[in-house]
Scaffold this motif. Structure first.
Motif, PDB file in Angstrom:
ATOM      1  N   GLY A 181     101.230  16.300 -99.947  1.00  0.00           N
ATOM      2  CA  GLY A 181     102.488  16.547 -99.226  1.00  0.00           C
ATOM      3  C   GLY A 181     103.568  17.184-100.078  1.00  0.00           C
ATOM      4  N   PHE A 182     103.173  17.944-101.092  1.00  0.00           N
ATOM      5  CA  PHE A 182     104.131  18.573-102.005  1.00  0.00           C
ATOM      6  C   PHE A 182     105.150  19.446-101.264  1.00  0.00           C
ATOM      7  CE2 PHE A 182     105.393  22.054-104.863  1.00  0.00           C
ATOM      8  CZ  PHE A 182     105.811  21.357-105.994  1.00  0.00           C
ATOM      9  N   TYR A 183     104.717  20.062-100.155  1.00  0.00           N
ATOM     10  CA  TYR A 183     105.601  20.996 -99.427  1.00  0.00           C
ATOM     11  C   TYR A 183     106.300  20.351 -98.226  1.00  0.00           C
ATOM     12  CZ  TYR A 183     103.043  24.425-102.223  1.00  0.00           C
ATOM     13  OH  TYR A 183     102.484  25.115-103.264  1.00  0.00           O
ATOM     14  N   LYS A 184     106.267  19.040 -98.163  1.00  0.00           N
ATOM     15  CA  LYS A 184     106.828  18.321 -97.011  1.00  0.00           C
ATOM     16  C   LYS A 184     108.268  18.732 -96.705  1.00  0.00           C
ATOM     17  CE  LYS A 184     105.656  13.782 -95.658  1.00  0.00           C
ATOM     18  NZ  LYS A 184     105.460  12.389 -96.106  1.00  0.00           N
ATOM     19  N   LYS A 185     109.068  18.907 -97.741  1.00  0.00           N
ATOM     20  CA  LYS A 185     110.478  19.279 -97.551  1.00  0.00           C
ATOM     21  C   LYS A 185     110.713  20.778 -97.721  1.00  0.00           C
ATOM     22  CE  LYS A 185     112.379  14.806 -98.993  1.00  0.00           C
ATOM     23  NZ  LYS A 185     113.196  14.084-100.003  1.00  0.00           N
ATOM     24  N   SER A 186     110.017  21.396 -98.687  1.00  0.00           N
ATOM     25  CA  SER A 186     110.282  22.812 -98.985  1.00  0.00           C
ATOM     26  C   SER A 186     109.640  23.769 -97.985  1.00  0.00           C
ATOM     27  CB  SER A 186     109.791  23.151-100.397  1.00  0.00           C
ATOM     28  OG  SER A 186     108.397  22.891-100.517  1.00  0.00           O
ATOM     29  N   CYS A 187     108.534  23.334 -97.347  1.00  0.00           N
ATOM     30  CA  CYS A 187     107.865  24.167 -96.338  1.00  0.00           C
ATOM     31  C   CYS A 187     107.031  23.259 -95.435  1.00  0.00           C
ATOM     32  CB  CYS A 187     106.983  25.218 -97.022  1.00  0.00           C
ATOM     33  SG  CYS A 187     106.368  26.498 -95.884  1.00  0.00           S
ATOM     34  N   PRO A 188     107.693  22.528 -94.514  1.00  0.00           N
ATOM     35  CA  PRO A 188     107.027  21.491 -93.718  1.00  0.00           C
ATOM     36  C   PRO A 188     105.817  21.970 -92.915  1.00  0.00           C
ATOM     37  CG  PRO A 188     109.409  21.389 -93.436  1.00  0.00           C
ATOM     38  CD  PRO A 188     109.124  22.650 -94.194  1.00  0.00           C
ATOM     39  N   LYS A 189     105.807  23.240 -92.528  1.00  0.00           N
ATOM     40  CA  LYS A 189     104.717  23.745 -91.692  1.00  0.00           C
ATOM     41  C   LYS A 189     103.573  24.381 -92.500  1.00  0.00           C
ATOM     42  CE  LYS A 189     107.744  24.766 -87.734  1.00  0.00           C
ATOM     43  NZ  LYS A 189     108.256  25.849 -86.840  1.00  0.00           N
ATOM     44  N   VAL A 226     107.520  30.037-101.819  1.00  0.00           N
ATOM     45  CA  VAL A 226     107.399  28.578-101.965  1.00  0.00           C
ATOM     46  C   VAL A 226     105.958  28.110-102.207  1.00  0.00           C
ATOM     47  CG1 VAL A 226     107.699  26.350-100.796  1.00  0.00           C
ATOM     48  CG2 VAL A 226     109.463  28.113-100.583  1.00  0.00           C
ATOM     49  N   VAL A 227     105.013  28.591-101.403  1.00  0.00           N
ATOM     50  CA  VAL A 227     103.631  28.082-101.461  1.00  0.00           C
ATOM     51  C   VAL A 227     102.768  28.985-102.344  1.00  0.00           C
ATOM     52  CG1 VAL A 227     101.613  27.398-100.119  1.00  0.00           C
ATOM     53  CG2 VAL A 227     103.907  27.144 -99.135  1.00  0.00           C
TER      54      VAL A 227
END
Length: 329
Positions: A34-42, A121-122
Motif C-alpha cells: 500500500g505504498f501508494y495509498k495516499k500518493s496515488c490511491p488508484k 509517482v509510480v
C-alpha cells in the motif's frame, strides 16, 4: 571448454550479485504494502484493470509479463532495468535470454495511464511487480499483496543479463547457488519453477536434450522417451522459431500440473528435471504432483514472489521515478 565457461560465468555472476545485495539489502525494508495509498490511491486498480483487459484478449501474454519481473529482479535487482531501450542495442532487453520477452507495450500502456493519474509517482519497477501478480491472477492463479516503494535504476547492460540470468540448462547445484546468492531459499527455487505452468518456449532452449545432449548425437536420459518422441515431432535440430507449450494442454492456466510433469520426467528444461536431483526440491515436486496441494502451492507462490520482489531494490532517494519506462529521465 563449455563447462569451464559456465563455471566462469557463475563465478563472475556470484561476485557481482553479492556486491549488489550487500549494497542494496538494507533498502528492502523501504518496501511496504500500500505504498501508494495516499500518493496515488488508484495505482493498483489501474494496473489490474489494464492487465485484465489484456488477458481477456491475449492470455498468452500472461507468462511473459510474469517472467519480465523475474528477469528484471535477477539482474541488478528489481529496479526496472529490463525495460530500458538502447540506441546501440546494449541494454538488458537485447541479451539473448531476454529476446523471448513480450508485453513491453502493455507495461508502457500502464505507465501512460499512471502518469495521467499521478505524474512522477509510480515507478516502472513497481509496475512490473504488480503486473506479474495480476497476470498470474487473471490466468486462474493466486493473488497476493505486493510490496511497493521501489525506485527505478538508470543502468541496463546486456552482458550483465547474459551472465546473471539462470539459463535453462543449469544443474541443481548451479540453480541453488544462483537463487541463494540473491537471498532466495531452496524452497523458493522449487516454488518459482512452478511458474513454468504457464507459457511457451522456443525449441532452442531444450533442443540439445533431444538431439545432442553430450555432444555425441544422443538424448537426455533423464527425459521421458515418449515425451522426447513427441517433442522431436515439433522441433527439428536447427529449429529456432517453433514455440512449444511448457505445460501441454493448460499453458494458459496457472495450476499445479507442472509438478506432475516434472515427476513424470517431462519437465521441458534441464533446470526442470534438476528439481528431482535434490532432496528438498524433489520432495516439493512430489508433494504437489498428481494435482494435489494446489492451495499450498498458490500460497507458497505468493510468498516466493514477494521474496523475489525484494532483491536489490532501490528505495528512498536512490534511483528515480521514470516518466517513460523505456528511458531514463
Amino acid at each position: 571448454m563449455a563447462s569451464q565457461k559456465v563455471l566462469l560465468c557463475f563465478a563472475l555472476q556470484l561476485i557481482f550479485v553479492l556486491s549488489v545485495l550487500d549494497h542494496h539489502n538494507a533498502n528492502a525494508q523501504g518496501l511496504t504494502v500500500g505504498f501508494y495509498k495516499k500518493s496515488c490511491p488508484k495505482a493498483e486498480a489501474i494496473v489490474t484493470k489494464i492487465i485484465e483487459q489484456t488477458m481477456a484478449v491475449a492470455p498468452s501474454l500472461g507468462a511473459p509479463l510474469m517472467r519480465m519481473h523475474f528477469h528484471d529482479c535477477f539482474v541488478r535487482g528489481c529496479e526496472g532495468s529490463v525495460l530500458l531501450n538502447s540506441a546501440t542495442n546494449q541494454s538488458e532487453k537485447f541479451a539473448v535470454p531476454n529476446l523471448s520477452l513480450r508485453g513491453f507495450q502493455i507495461i508502457d500502456k500502464i505507465k501512460v495511464a499512471l502518469e495521467k493519474e499521478c505524474p512522477g509517482v509510480v515507478s516502472c519497477a513497481d509496475v512490473l511487480a504488480l503486473a506479474a501478480r495480476d497476470s498470474v491472477a487473471a490466468l486462474n492463479g493466486p493473488t497476493w499483496e505486493v510490496e511497493t516503494g521501489r525506485r527505478d535504476g538508470r543502468v541496463s547492460n546486456s552482458t550483465e543479463a547474459l551472465l546473471q540470468l539462470p539459463p535453462p540448462f543449469l544443474n541443481i547445484t548451479a540453480l541453488k547457488t544462483s537463487f541463494l546468492s540473491r537471498g532466495l531459499s531452496v524452497k523458493d527455487l522449487a516454488v518459482l519453477s512452478g511458474g513454468h505452468t504457464i507459457g511457451t518456449s522456443h525449441c532452442t532452449a531444450f533442443n540439445n536434450r533431444l538431439y545432442n545432449f553430450t555432444g555425441k548425437g544422443d538424448t537426455d536420459p533423464t527425459l521421458d522417451s515418449e515425451y522426447i518422441d513427441r517433442l522431436k515431432m515439433k522441433c527439428k535440430p536447427a529449429d529456432q522459431t517453433t514455440l512449444v507449450e511448457m505445460d501441454p494442454g493448460s499453458f494458459k492456466t496457472f495450476d499445479v500440473k507442472y509438478f506432475d510433469l516434472v515427476a513424470k520426467r517431462r519437465g521441458l528444461f534441464s533446470s526442470d528435471s534438476a528439481l528431482l536431483d535434490d532432496s528438498e526440491t524433489k520432495a516439493y515436486v512430489l508433494s504437489h504432483a498428481t494435482g494435489s496441494g494446489t492451495s499450498s502451492f498458490f500460497k507458497d507462490f505468493g510468498v516466493s514472489m514477494v521474496n523475489m520482489g525484494r532483491i536489490g531494490v532501490l528505495t528512498g532517494s536512490a534511483g528515480e521515478i521514470r516518466k517513460v519506462c523505456s528511458a531514463v529521465n
